[in-house]
Design an enzyme around this catalytic site. Structure first.
Site, PDB file in Angstrom:
ATOM      1  N   ASP A  15      18.698  66.477 -18.757  1.00  0.00           N
ATOM      2  CA  ASP A  15      17.735  65.748 -19.583  1.00  0.00           C
ATOM      3  C   ASP A  15      16.355  66.165 -19.097  1.00  0.00           C
ATOM      4  OD1 ASP A  15      15.967  63.943 -20.718  1.00  0.00           O
ATOM      5  OD2 ASP A  15      16.840  62.166 -19.759  1.00  0.00           O
ATOM      6  N   LYS A  76       6.171  68.700 -21.622  1.00  0.00           N
ATOM      7  CA  LYS A  76       7.076  68.745 -22.774  1.00  0.00           C
ATOM      8  C   LYS A  76       6.315  68.624 -24.097  1.00  0.00           C
ATOM      9  CE  LYS A  76      11.306  66.399 -24.310  1.00  0.00           C
ATOM     10  NZ  LYS A  76      12.286  65.393 -23.874  1.00  0.00           N
ATOM     11  N   GLU A 153      18.698  64.483 -27.939  1.00  0.00           N
ATOM     12  CA  GLU A 153      18.822  63.374 -26.976  1.00  0.00           C
ATOM     13  C   GLU A 153      19.659  62.209 -27.518  1.00  0.00           C
ATOM     14  OE1 GLU A 153      14.709  62.772 -26.038  1.00  0.00           O
ATOM     15  OE2 GLU A 153      14.587  64.674 -24.969  1.00  0.00           O
ATOM     16  N   ASP A 175      14.986  54.904 -28.239  1.00  0.00           N
ATOM     17  CA  ASP A 175      14.620  55.573 -26.988  1.00  0.00           C
ATOM     18  C   ASP A 175      13.135  55.399 -26.705  1.00  0.00           C
ATOM     19  OD1 ASP A 175      14.012  57.293 -24.919  1.00  0.00           O
ATOM     20  OD2 ASP A 175      15.197  58.976 -25.666  1.00  0.00           O
TER      21      ASP A 175
HETATM   22  P1  ADP Z   1      11.121  60.087 -20.512  1.00  0.00           P
HETATM   23  O1  ADP Z   1      12.368  60.120 -21.318  1.00  0.00           O
HETATM   24  O2  ADP Z   1       9.877  59.939 -21.340  1.00  0.00           O
HETATM   25  O3  ADP Z   1      11.019  61.212 -19.538  1.00  0.00           O
HETATM   26  P2  ADP Z   1      12.188  57.773 -19.048  1.00  0.00           P
HETATM   27  O4  ADP Z   1      13.246  57.437 -20.000  1.00  0.00           O
HETATM   28  O5  ADP Z   1      12.598  58.226 -17.703  1.00  0.00           O
HETATM   29  O6  ADP Z   1      11.106  58.781 -19.636  1.00  0.00           O
HETATM   30  O7  ADP Z   1      11.250  56.481 -18.925  1.00  0.00           O
HETATM   31  C1  ADP Z   1      10.206  56.441 -18.040  1.00  0.00           C
HETATM   32  C2  ADP Z   1       9.441  55.167 -18.256  1.00  0.00           C
HETATM   33  O8  ADP Z   1      10.291  54.061 -18.030  1.00  0.00           O
HETATM   34  C3  ADP Z   1       8.262  55.029 -17.305  1.00  0.00           C
HETATM   35  O9  ADP Z   1       7.125  54.576 -18.016  1.00  0.00           O
HETATM   36  C4  ADP Z   1       8.749  53.970 -16.339  1.00  0.00           C
HETATM   37  O10 ADP Z   1       7.682  53.226 -15.771  1.00  0.00           O
HETATM   38  C5  ADP Z   1       9.597  53.114 -17.247  1.00  0.00           C
HETATM   39  N1  ADP Z   1      10.560  52.271 -16.532  1.00  0.00           N
HETATM   40  C6  ADP Z   1      11.473  52.651 -15.595  1.00  0.00           C
HETATM   41  N2  ADP Z   1      12.168  51.596 -15.157  1.00  0.00           N
HETATM   42  C7  ADP Z   1      11.688  50.507 -15.808  1.00  0.00           C
HETATM   43  C8  ADP Z   1      12.004  49.108 -15.774  1.00  0.00           C
HETATM   44  N3  ADP Z   1      12.964  48.617 -14.968  1.00  0.00           N
HETATM   45  N4  ADP Z   1      11.300  48.283 -16.592  1.00  0.00           N
HETATM   46  C9  ADP Z   1      10.333  48.773 -17.410  1.00  0.00           C
HETATM   47  N5  ADP Z   1      10.000  50.068 -17.480  1.00  0.00           N
HETATM   48  C10 ADP Z   1      10.668  50.933 -16.693  1.00  0.00           C
HETATM   49 MG    MG Z   2      14.014  60.536 -22.245  1.00  0.00          MG
END
Ligand code: ADP
Ligand code: MG
Length: 595
Positions: A15, A76, A153, A175
């Site tokens: 991912d 990205k 995704e 998502d």
């Molecule tokens: P991406 O797919 O955009 O790379 P992710 O799915 O990994 O990102 O999401 C990252 C986001 O999720 C960040 O903004 C992070 O702060 C937030 N995040 C991670 N854990 C939590 C949580 N327990 N509660 C709220 N937000 C969260």
């Molecule tokens: Mg993602």
């Protein structure tokens, strides 16, 4: 299978996210998400340190605010564009930057496996066009990977969901990541996944929540000390981390405190930041953004020519979907529970690995996540079907939450001078506790002599064995009582859907028990909703009293009237009247402060 063919067959699932990236594999028929330094999540950030050494992941992310010139994040967003980005004195194409992240994940897998890996499935957003997909493929090749397939995704997420073996199902994959949001309608039939529609906002995500919280912290500090912390990069960097940390904690905690010492100084004396943030307060900051996502949900459904009722399951993907408000707002709009039984931040990589295993011809067992098949909560004074009752079920741990789960909610006493709070602990899915099952009672006695609204923090911790530990704490004094219930719930598995439904039927038959249940009901705390309305109202009354002296006689009289109306509404815990009187009082106070 011999080790050698295993090695040859192995295909990584990657991912490659805007904010975070994850790698997963299928090893010995089991799906594994690969961790390093205690976490599977590799921030998608690349940088150079002061000596020009390459940084990837958390260290790069940590230096971003301080050294934006030699740090690159969210690459990205630029994939497929004919541009270069600068890091230090060097120029890089988006593919080259992504390749650095991919190589880091490849090497992580090789360290874990002990042999080289060549092949990978990489995921991209459903809305990525051919150029963006080609750029992703090119990034993989630069990293020394043969990209056997690029998959969407939402498709990957759907692959980790165990659908009905033969009947087609329609899934809604919501998502919300760090910097992007998308929602897809996905049809899955006999393991074949098709994306019917996809919508989103490429500039909306958890980063925006961090920013709002950061501003909230800075505004408060500025009001108190007259210093704008946003002007100092060092302070901003620290506060951004603190804001994200607080945000993440608020997904489980009803209230968190943010403490940053020596964040600034005034007249040679150090200044510290020390703030408490209630979940409700945070939710009012992000509410508008969360609601904005619904527009895209509607659009995706419309594109797929479907109604919300056609959706058989809502899958939550992306770290930001852990935010309770997001789940609440979405469940409300779709009219069905959304507590996903996937790992929001790992499921895309897991799905990519499942796809890889399918291509390699390796069997993958069902992807199982331990969850709680029942909702657990307490009985409170609150709203059920628009009327206030003492049988309101306030949910603390929602059904389908992955285990172990540890969550807190904030309640408040109902009466002035209330000496004890007896909390009925319930399990079930109904809003009225009389239709749920009572599984225990916790008594917190010897409360301080305080007005109604004395805050009580209730924490539920449910472990993998179904053991539930409950604690209730009077926040003002720290007075605490605990209760442990063994076997509070039978541990469920991801396919616990049907089991939970059976239980719902069993619970309905409990209606016969109404009377015994009613007799034992001791309700002594308000729901978070009532408590928050009361708290807001009290604050407004004090603001009103502050402007009273300076108001002309006519305004003063109106002010007194409104304060009285609000006090009456608070005494009656009547939320609609509290909201009504609060709105009028707020307008008047605002007008008088401005005048
Ligand atoms: P991406 O797919 O955009 O790379 P992710 O799915 O990994 O990102 O999401 C990252 C986001 O999720 C960040 O903004 C992070 O702060 C937030 N995040 C991670 N854990 C939590 C949580 N327990 N509660 C709220 N937000 C969260
Ligand atoms: Mg993602």
């Amino acid at each position: 299978m011999t080790a050698a063919t295993g090695e040859m067959n192995l295909i990584l699932g990657i991912d490659l996210g805007t904010t975070n990236s994850v790698v997963a594999i299928v090893e010995g028929g089991k799906l594994k998400v690969l961790e390093e330094s205690g976490t599977a999540i590799l921030p998608s950030v690349v940088g150079l340190d002061e000596r020009g050494e390459l940084l990837v992941g958390a260290p790069a992310r940590n230096q971003y605010v301080l050294f934006p010139d030699r740090t690159i994040k969210s690459i990205k967003r630029k994939m497929g564009e004919d541009v270069t980005v600068t890091m230090g004195t060097n120029q890089y194409s988006p593919q080259e930057v992504s390749a650095i992240i991919l190589r880091t994940l490849k090497e992580r897998a090789e360290r874990h496996l002990g042999f080289p890996v060549r092949r990978a499935v990489i995921t991209v957003p459903a809305f990525f066009n051919e150029l963006q997909r080609d750029a992703t493929r090119a990034a993989g090749e630069l990293a020394g990977l043969e990209v056997v397939r690029i998959i969407n995704e939402p498709t990957a997420a759907a692959l980790t969901y165990q659908p009905h073996p033969t009947d087609p199902e329609t899934l809604l994959v919501y998502d919300l990541g760090g910097g992007t949001f998308d929602v897809s309608i996905v049809r899955i039939e006999r393991g074949v996944v098709e994306v019917l529609a996809s919508h989103g906002d490429t500039q909306l995500g958890g980063d925006d929540f961090d920013q709002l919280l950061l501003n909230h912290l800075c505004d408060g500090f500025q009001r108190e000390h007259g210093i704008d912390l946003r002007q100092s990069p060092a302070a901003r960097s620290r506060l951004l981390h603190a804001a994200e940390d607080a945000k993440i904690r608020l997904s489980d905690e009803a209230v968190v405190s943010v403490e940053e010492e020596f964040i600034s100084e005034k007249d040679g004396a150090p200044l510290h930041l020390q703030v408490e943030i209630h979940r409700g307060e945070y939710e009012s900051l992000i509410g508008r953004l969360v609601t904005k996502t619904l527009k895209h949900v509607d659009a995706a459904l419309a594109d797929a020519r479907l109604n919300a009722t056609d959706v058989s399951k809502v899958l939550l993907v992306g770290g930001s979907t852990r935010t309770p408000l997001v789940q609440m707002v979405l469940a409300d709009r779709l009219g069905q529970p959304v507590n996903s039984d996937l790992h929001p931040d790992l499921s895309v990589a897991m799905g990519a690995a499942v796809q890889g295993a399918l291509i390699a011809g390796v069997d993958v067992g069902p992807v199982l996540v331990d969850i709680t098949p029942h909702t657990l909560g307490i009985e409170v004074y609150g709203r059920v079907n628009d009327s206030l009752t003492t049988h309101c079920f306030s949910r603390v741990i929602h059904r389908n939450t992955p285990l172990p789960a540890n969550r807190s909610e904030l309640y408040a006493t109902c009466a002035d001078g209330q000496e004890a709070a007896h909390l009925g602990i319930f399990q079930g899915e109904q809003n009225d506790t009389r239709y749920n099952r009572k599984i225990g009672e916790l008594r917190l006695e010897g409360l301080a002599d305080a007005d109604a609204g004395n805050e009580i923090l209730v924490r539920f911790a449910l472990d993998l064995d179904g053991m539930l530990k409950i604690s209730a704490t009077e926040r003002a004094t720290g007075l605490e009582r605990q209760l442990t219930i063994e076997n509070a719930v039978q541990r469920g598995r991801r396919d616990a859907k049907s089991r939970a439904d059976q239980t719902a039927a069993a619970e309905t038959s409990l209606r016969d028990d109404l009377e015994s249940n009613e007799a034992s009901a001791v309700v002594e705390v308000q729901s978070p909703e009532v408590a928050a309305a009361v708290q807001r109202g009290r604050k407004l009354i004090s603001n009103g009293q502050n402007v009273l002296a300076a108001a002309n006689p006519e305004d003063a009289e109106e002010l007194r009237d409104l304060i009285e109306r609000l006090e009456t509404a608070i005494a009656a815990c009547d939320i609609p009247s509290i909201d009504d009187a609060s709105a009028s009082l707020e307008d008047l106070v605002f007008y008088l402060q401005d005048a």
